[in-house]
Structures are given as structure tokens and as C-alpha cells.
Design an enzyme around this catalytic site. Structure first.
Site, PDB file in Angstrom:
ATOM      1  N   SER A  11      25.452  25.519  59.655  1.00  0.00           N
ATOM      2  CA  SER A  11      25.424  26.166  58.343  1.00  0.00           C
ATOM      3  C   SER A  11      24.642  27.477  58.325  1.00  0.00           C
ATOM      4  O   SER A  11      24.831  28.294  57.437  1.00  0.00           O
ATOM      5  CB  SER A  11      24.850  25.213  57.291  1.00  0.00           C
ATOM      6  OG  SER A  11      23.460  25.035  57.474  1.00  0.00           O
ATOM      7  N   LYS A  27      18.066  26.441  54.613  1.00  0.00           N
ATOM      8  CA  LYS A  27      18.985  27.435  54.055  1.00  0.00           C
ATOM      9  C   LYS A  27      18.200  28.700  53.732  1.00  0.00           C
ATOM     10  O   LYS A  27      16.992  28.780  53.934  1.00  0.00           O
ATOM     11  CB  LYS A  27      19.648  26.919  52.770  1.00  0.00           C
ATOM     12  CG  LYS A  27      20.308  25.550  52.861  1.00  0.00           C
ATOM     13  CD  LYS A  27      21.600  25.556  53.641  1.00  0.00           C
ATOM     14  CE  LYS A  27      22.222  24.158  53.658  1.00  0.00           C
ATOM     15  NZ  LYS A  27      23.427  24.113  54.518  1.00  0.00           N
TER      16      LYS A  27
END
Length: 209
Positions: A50, A117
Site C-alpha cells: 500500500s 499510511k
């Protein structure tokens, strides 16, 4: 057999003292290591794609656990945090979320797992998504670090949402292959563990973030 001499007794006592000293040093070192991990710096392994191209699967980073207690997360910062419960099924806390908007509210409980993230939205920001790019308060983010978002349903979410107070909107750099705040909502500050500031493995990728 003759009894041990005074010199031999001194050597035995010295050896015993050295062994005890070694044990104490090991215990103190382990205590310091555990204390550092618990309160200051914690290692974290990248589990998915990701955050490609910035971080690759298996790469390891160091996370500053102390900094978030004194400084608020900022745009562009890479952070480790607990996502909302239901993130594994992309559950949004807003049952009335429209198909053309990002999730604007998380579920009320945090998950036990850790995610990594990038912060792309701050409390009070107005957010929409266009071709995988964040439109924040009417301006497109400076996102030269991202991979293109190709064809996924979360690549275009034109309906604007507002980030709640004390919440942060998180997205992976690999915009077409990241389950993030678009699906399960902004993250409360108290669920953020800390900012990733350096990579330490593999050796050829050692550096600051």
C-alpha cells in the site's frame, strides 16, 4: 587434597562477581531496549504494497512514539496507527455514506492491528478524490511520491467531505492498491502511534523518510 589458597579464593570470588556483573548488564540492557520500544522508538515491518513506491514489502522503519504526544501530525507525514474496527472489511462508520464520497466517519472502536499510511487531511479540511489525487480545500496535493490510481472505485470520489475535529485522513502512496481512510474514515489522533522517520532494513535502503 590441600585446601584452596587465599589467591585461589580471590580468583573464584572475582569470577563470581564478573558473572553477576554480566547478568546485571544484560538485564539492564534488555530493560532499556524494552523501555525504548514502549515509550520512544519502535520498529515496524511493512506488511503490504500500500505504500509503494515509498516503502516496499518487508522493508523496516523506525517509528517515533514520543513525538505525537507533543506535536500534531502534519500533511505528508508517514505514520503508524490503529485503524478503526471494521477496517478489514472496509466498514465506514457513516451508514449514510454516498457511493461518490470518501468515508467521513470511522467506527467507534479501534482495531488491534497497526497500519502505516501517509497523512493527507487534517481536522477541518474539506477532502475529495480525483484520479487518486487528494483535493484538499480546493487544491490538489503535491503528490509526486504516489503510484497512479487506475480504474478502482476509490480513485474518483468527487463529493466533498469534512474531516472531523481531532481526526486525520490517511492514504497509502500506492493509490490503486491501498485500503485506507477512503473506505473506513479518518483516524482519531489518540489512535496514532507515531511518525515513521527512518528505514533501517534492508541495509541498502537505510535512510531518513
Amino acid at each position: 587434597m590441600s585446601p584452596p589458597t587465599g589467591e585461589a579464593k580471590k580468583k573464584d570470588k572475582s569470577a563470581g562477581s564478573s558473572f553477576v556483573e554480566l547478568i546485571v548488564i544484560v538485564v539492564v540492557a534488555l530493560g532499556l531496549a524494552l523501555g525504548i520500544q514502549a515509550f520512544l522508538v519502535k520498529p515496524y515491518r511493512i506488511p503490504s504494497e500500500s505504500m509503494v513506491p515509498t516503502l516496499k514489502v518487508g522493508q523496516r522503519v523506525l517509528v517515533n512514539r514520543l513525538g505525537n504526544r507533543f506535536n500534531k501530525p502534519h500533511i505528508g507525514e508517514i505514520v503508524v496507527f490503529h485503524p478503526p474496527a471494521g477496517s478489514d472489511t472496509n466498514t465506514c462508520g457513516d451508514a449514510d455514506k454516498k457511493p461518490d464520497q470518501a468515508c467521513d466517519r470511522p467506527t467507534g472502536q479501534k482495531a488491534k492491528v497497526n497500519f502505516i499510511k501517509r497523512v493527507v487531511g487534517l481536522p477541518g479540511d474539506k477532502i475529495s478524490i480525483r484520479d487518486g489525487h487528494v483535493i484538499r480545500n480546493g487544491k490538489r496535493e503535491a503528490d509526486g511520491y504516489t503510484n497512479p490510481c487506475a480504474g478502482g472505485s476509490a480513485c474518483n470520489l468527487p463529493q466533498t467531505i469534512t474531516i472531523p475535529p481531532d481526526h486525520y485522513f490517511m492514504m497509502g502512496d500506492n493509490r490503486g492498491a491501498s485500503d485506507d481512510s477512503r473506505y473506513w474514515g479518518p483516524v482519531p489522533r489518540k489512535w496514532i502511534i507515531g511518525g515513521a522517520f527512518a528505514t533501517y532494513w534492508p541495509p541498502k535502503q537505510i535512510g531518513l523518510l
